[in-house]
Design an enzyme around this catalytic site. Structure first.
Site, short mmCIF file in Angstrom:
data_model
loop_
_atom_site.label_atom_id
_atom_site.label_comp_id
_atom_site.label_asym_id
_atom_site.label_seq_id
_atom_site.Cartn_x
_atom_site.Cartn_y
_atom_site.Cartn_z
N TRP A 127 52.14 -38.70 -11.25
CA TRP A 127 52.33 -38.72 -9.81
C TRP A 127 51.03 -38.26 -9.14
CZ3 TRP A 127 54.45 -34.16 -6.73
CH2 TRP A 127 54.77 -34.53 -5.42
N ASP A 208 58.28 -30.93 -14.27
CA ASP A 208 58.57 -31.39 -12.91
C ASP A 208 59.77 -32.32 -13.00
OD1 ASP A 208 58.62 -32.30 -10.33
OD2 ASP A 208 56.58 -33.10 -10.30
N ALA A 210 62.38 -34.33 -10.85
CA ALA A 210 62.66 -34.82 -9.51
C ALA A 210 63.74 -35.89 -9.48
CB ALA A 210 61.38 -35.39 -8.88
N LYS A 243 65.88 -36.94 -4.28
CA LYS A 243 66.38 -38.22 -4.77
C LYS A 243 67.85 -38.16 -5.15
CE LYS A 243 62.16 -39.94 -4.62
NZ LYS A 243 61.30 -38.80 -4.30
#
Length: 391
Positions: A127, A208, A210, A243
């Site tokens: 990302w 991470d 998400a 999300k």
């Protein structure tokens, strides 16, 4: 003060959003911005979220401050959602943050403060905000091989060979599931290999997460981080609810740190929050807390999340089939095996420009495609355009 300042380059995705908004073509297709869209093209508010917000509106009697780390109930709910029973609550320090980006920033700032000599290892690719934040903070970083464009899968041998050079105290940044931008995820055996490597080298995993629930389901998508937490003495986690709860604009995130020094870590995290934004946002966090604390709302949310995941997997399968028909080959078959919102389609920047300018199909410049932006009606046209431009 600003007369001689050269403005920084606009964020590529934000720039793409502006270009898409200004495009007058009625059949334009946005496959760049990372938001979920239903089959009718909307980014809906989940019914469980609406119900939780209604309850908050009826019950809440104050907007007073909570605490520097956020509501303890929310943080405990996030611990249970992500870690399950993999690690005792007494070993998990936590704080709320403005979104997953805020969580990533807080983890990296904390490490810079406590261990400035640490190198942060990031996957190639990753990302874009990962290297941007690391560089802004002036931290050392290195990349490790991750994606094999020839197979559309993981370069496992390259990854482990590169990470073997990590030193004690270095951070290894991993995507919990639904790797952004590739869609190629680690298997359980891969997670175990990373855990063994960290145990051997003393490197610290920084996960991470998400997209929990967008890959193979809530529990399956947390299996990797739970394995690390149950195996290693220290694990850092940055989590986002943008999300999987559809709370994009509410900015709901959290940092979780597995450590034997929980009290010290909690104090450091609260202090970091104080220095950056004081109290983290509460409304979205309270929505998440209420959903995860009510059996009926949680069941409703899980059902909605299952439906979203099914839509994305259906988009992948349909696009792979349409591309197979359009190209006469299984060149894009890997799309069906990927997980989450994103995949790389192997487009060069100039091909991305042609897709946008000629066909009205918007992708990020590196060829990242948001499969959640597809709808059944546009998949055949997108497949024909991709087959033509990428031939």
């Amino acid at each position: 003060m600003f007369e001689t300042v050269t403005p920084p380059e606009p964020d590529k995705i934000i720039r793409l959003m502006g270009m898409f908004a200004a495009d007058p073509r009625p059949d334009k297709v946005d496959l760049g911005v990372g938001v979920y869209r239903s089959p009718d093209g909307r980014t809906p508010v989940m019914a469980a979220v609406k119900a939780a917000e209604r309850g908050i509106w009826e019950r809440q009697e104050t907007k007073g401050y909570v605490s520097l780390s956020g509501d303890p109930g929310y943080l405990d709910a996030m611990r249970r959602l992500i870690l399950g029973d993999a690690v005792p609550a007494a070993r998990v320090a936590a704080c709320g943050t403005p979104g997953g980006t805020g969580a990533v920033r807080q983890v990296l700032e904390t490490v810079r403060r406590l261990r400035p000599e640490a190198t942060v290892w990031i996957s190639d690719p990753t990302w874009p905000n990962h290297p941007a934040i690391i560089d802004h903070l002036g931290q050392a970083r290195r990349t490790y091989r991750y994606y094999d464009p020839e197979t559309g899968g993981l370069d496992r041998d390259g990854m482990l060979a590169d990470l073997a050079e990590a030193k004690a105290g270095d951070l290894i940044l991993l995507h919990g599931c639904c790797h952004n931008p590739t869609g190629a995820d680690l298997t359980r055996a891969d997670w175990q290999a990373v855990a063994d490597l960290c145990a051997r080298t003393g490197a610290i995993p920084f996960v991470d997460t998400a997209y929990q629930g967008f890959g193979d389901g809530i529990e399956a998508d947390a299996a990797g981080v739970r394995l690390l937490a149950a195996t290693l003495p220290e694990v850092l986690i940055a989590a986002s609810c943008s999300k999987n709860f559809g709370l994009y604009r509410e900015r709901v995130g959290a940092v979780l740190i597995m450590t034997d020094a929980k009290a010290a870590a909690d104090g450091v995290l609260a202090g970091m929050n104080r220095q950056n934004y004081a109290f983290p946002p509460d409304h979205g966090a309270r929505v998440v807390q209420d959903i995860l604390s009510d059996a009926g709302l949680e069941a409703q949310w899980r059902a909605e999340l299952d439906e979203m995941r099914t839509v994305m997997q259906g988009n992948r399968a349909a696009l792979a089939a349409a591309l197979r028909e359009a190209t006469g080959s299984d060149r894009f078959g890997y799309l069906g095996a990927h997980r989450g919102m994103f995949s790389l389609i192997g487009a060069r920047p100039e091909q991305v420009d042609i897709l946008r300018e000629t066909h009205g199909i918007y992708l990020v410049g590196d060829g990242r495609m948001n499969v959640a932006g597809l709808t059944p009606g546009v998949i055949p046209r997108v497949a024909r355009a991709l087959a033509e431009v990428l031939a």
